[in-house]
Each structure stands twice: as C-alpha cells, then as structure tokens.
Design a protein around this motif. Structure first.
Motif, PDB file in Angstrom:
ATOM      1  N   THR A 126       0.813  -1.205   0.000  1.00 37.71           N
ATOM      2  CA  THR A 126       0.000   0.000   0.000  1.00 37.71           C
ATOM      3  C   THR A 126       0.848   1.257   0.000  1.00 37.71           C
ATOM      4  N   ARG A 127       0.538   2.161  -0.926  1.00 33.35           N
ATOM      5  CA  ARG A 127       1.167   3.482  -0.915  1.00 33.35           C
ATOM      6  C   ARG A 127       0.288   4.398  -0.071  1.00 33.35           C
ATOM      7  N   SER A 152       8.887   1.643   3.429  1.00 32.88           N
ATOM      8  CA  SER A 152       9.627   2.880   3.166  1.00 32.88           C
ATOM      9  C   SER A 152       8.856   4.058   3.727  1.00 32.88           C
ATOM     10  N   GLY A 153       9.581   5.111   4.079  1.00 29.42           N
ATOM     11  CA  GLY A 153       8.948   6.281   4.662  1.00 29.42           C
ATOM     12  C   GLY A 153       8.536   6.039   6.104  1.00 29.42           C
ATOM     13  N   ARG A 154       7.799   6.991   6.656  1.00 26.04           N
ATOM     14  CA  ARG A 154       7.290   6.860   8.018  1.00 26.04           C
ATOM     15  C   ARG A 154       5.782   7.057   8.008  1.00 26.04           C
ATOM     16  N   VAL A 155       5.090   6.314   8.848  1.00 22.15           N
ATOM     17  CA  VAL A 155       3.637   6.430   8.932  1.00 22.15           C
ATOM     18  C   VAL A 155       3.227   6.670  10.387  1.00 22.15           C
ATOM     19  N   GLU A 156       2.038   7.219  10.533  1.00 24.09           N
ATOM     20  CA  GLU A 156       1.438   7.349  11.856  1.00 24.09           C
ATOM     21  C   GLU A 156       0.166   6.511  11.883  1.00 24.09           C
ATOM     22  N   LEU A 157       0.114   5.552  12.794  1.00 27.75           N
ATOM     23  CA  LEU A 157      -1.040   4.679  12.948  1.00 27.75           C
ATOM     24  C   LEU A 157      -1.877   5.161  14.123  1.00 27.75           C
ATOM     25  N   THR A 158      -3.154   5.386  13.865  1.00 27.51           N
ATOM     26  CA  THR A 158      -4.091   5.778  14.917  1.00 27.51           C
ATOM     27  C   THR A 158      -5.094   4.655  15.103  1.00 27.51           C
ATOM     28  N   GLU A 188       7.172  13.495   2.878  1.00 34.39           N
ATOM     29  CA  GLU A 188       6.793  13.864   1.513  1.00 34.39           C
ATOM     30  C   GLU A 188       7.131  12.768   0.513  1.00 34.39           C
ATOM     31  N   GLY A 189       8.208  12.016   0.777  1.00 25.47           N
ATOM     32  CA  GLY A 189       8.635  10.988  -0.163  1.00 25.47           C
ATOM     33  C   GLY A 189       7.688   9.803  -0.193  1.00 25.47           C
ATOM     34  N   GLU A 190       7.997   8.834  -1.069  1.00 24.33           N
ATOM     35  CA  GLU A 190       7.130   7.661  -1.210  1.00 24.33           C
ATOM     36  C   GLU A 190       7.102   6.858   0.085  1.00 24.33           C
ATOM     37  N   THR A 191       5.902   6.569   0.524  1.00 19.62           N
ATOM     38  CA  THR A 191       5.707   5.781   1.741  1.00 19.62           C
ATOM     39  C   THR A 191       4.908   4.539   1.395  1.00 19.62           C
ATOM     40  N   LYS A 192       5.471   3.359   1.701  1.00 11.69           N
ATOM     41  CA  LYS A 192       4.809   2.097   1.386  1.00 11.69           C
ATOM     42  C   LYS A 192       4.828   1.170   2.589  1.00 11.69           C
ATOM     43  N   VAL A 193       3.756   0.411   2.733  1.00 16.38           N
ATOM     44  CA  VAL A 193       3.684  -0.603   3.783  1.00 16.38           C
ATOM     45  C   VAL A 193       3.177  -1.905   3.176  1.00 16.38           C
TER      46      VAL A 193
END
Length: 204
Positions: A126-127, A152-158, A188-193
């Motif tokens: 998922t992007r 890749s990148g960083r995410v915030e999970l709520t 801002e960059g590509e974030t994928k999980v």
C-alpha cells in the motif's frame, strides 16, 4: 516537472476509479441486484454506490469489504476484471510489481496473490498519502484483524483507545480491525507498507 507529475497521477487516479467502478457495476448486475438492492444488502447509501460505480469517488477499505459481502464474493473479485481464480488452487505467487492496483480513498493498493479464491487474508502493498493529523471522521472500522509492516517512509497509525504511534521502516503493528483506525504518511517521499487484512464473512 512537478506539475506534470501531479497531472499524470491525477489521470491515473481517475483511471483506477473508473476501472474499479465499472468492475463493481458489472459484478452487481451479475448478481441480479439493482442499486436499491445493493444498498439494502451492503448498508451503504444508494448514492454512494452510484458514485463508486461511476468513478466519482474512491471507496474506503471498509466499503470494499461491505460490497464484497453484499455480493457474496471474495475480495479478489473486486480487484480483477478478468478474474480467473481457481477455487482448487491453494498456492499462488505474485512477482514484484505484478499485483492488481486499486485506488481507495486515501491509499493505492497493490493486491497480491489474486489468483487464489476465498482467501482468509488479503495481502496488499500500500502506498500511503501524507495528510493532516487524523480526526475521528477519518477513522474506519470493520470485522477482522490487520497487520502492517513499513517498507519505506514513516507512517502514523491511529487506533481507537490508543495514542497515535509513529512507525519507521522495519516496524510492524498488529491490531483489531473492529476498533476505529487510520493511517497517514509523515514524509513527503514515497511511503509504502505491506498490509495484510483478514477477510471474515460474518454471515457464513
């Protein structure tokens, strides 16, 4: 260059919406359901289904689950117009970049291992989009459980009842999908999980 890239992505986004909408309309018609019948069985507003089918909105994951259950099909049917899944196959492989791309409200999913029917787990790459801190209206819930692994990148999970948590590449989270939850990119960059969700039909 940046403007051209945005224009290209908006065109691709609309293409994915149109493709998914056409597919969902065809499945509904194959089931012999009117828009009214689909609304009654899914619990979604008739206007919402109509907008999805006409490529005017991107459905959330929760709404995709509701539609699959309403049509009594596996989730994989929503992601493939030339669906050739073999019900006797119990092993399948998706090569890198060869999954089925689907655009949802705040995410772009690459659906993996689509040739296997009646899966209990839906594997996705998922992007994730960057957006403002999530509010209650941005969260959704559905039956099942989920796990995600940051590529890749960083995410915030709520997740409902818990403080939001920041996750970096290599971090993994697992949670109960019946709790309201949401995910956003922090960079801002590509974030994928890598995202795996259980698909549970409560009516069976």
């Amino acid at each position: 260059m940046a403007s051209a890239a945005v224009d290209d992505w908006e065109a691709e986004r609309q293409h994915l919406r149109n493709e998914l909408g056409s597919r969902m309309k065809a499945i509904r018609q194959d089931c012999g359901l009117t828009l009214e019948g689909a609304a009654q069985r899914s619990g979604l507003a008739l206007s919402t289904i109509h907008k999805i089918e006409n490529g005017r909105v991107s459905p959330s994951y929760e709404n995709l689950v509701r539609m699959a259950r309403a049509y009594d099909i596996g989730m994989e049917r929503l992601f493939s117009s030339d669906h050739d899944a073999n019900p006797t196959t119990r092993m399948t492989v998706t090569r890198a970049g060869a999954g089925r791309v689907v655009r949802s409200r705040n995410f772009e999913y690459e659906v993996l291992c689509n040739a296997l029917t009646d899966k209990k787990i839906i594997p996705l790459v998922t992007r994730v989009e960057r957006r403002e801190p999530l509010t209650v209206k941005d969260l959704e819930s559905h039956d099942g459980e989920e796990t995600l692994f940051v590529l890749s990148g960083r995410v915030e999970l709520t997740v409902e009842h818990y403080e939001p948590v920041a996750l970096e590449p290599g971090d993994c989270a697992y949670f109960d999908s019946t709790l309201k939850h949401g995910l956003r990119a922090l960079d801002e960059g590509e974030t994928k999980v890598f995202w795996a969700c259980t698909y549970i039909d409560v009516d069976k």
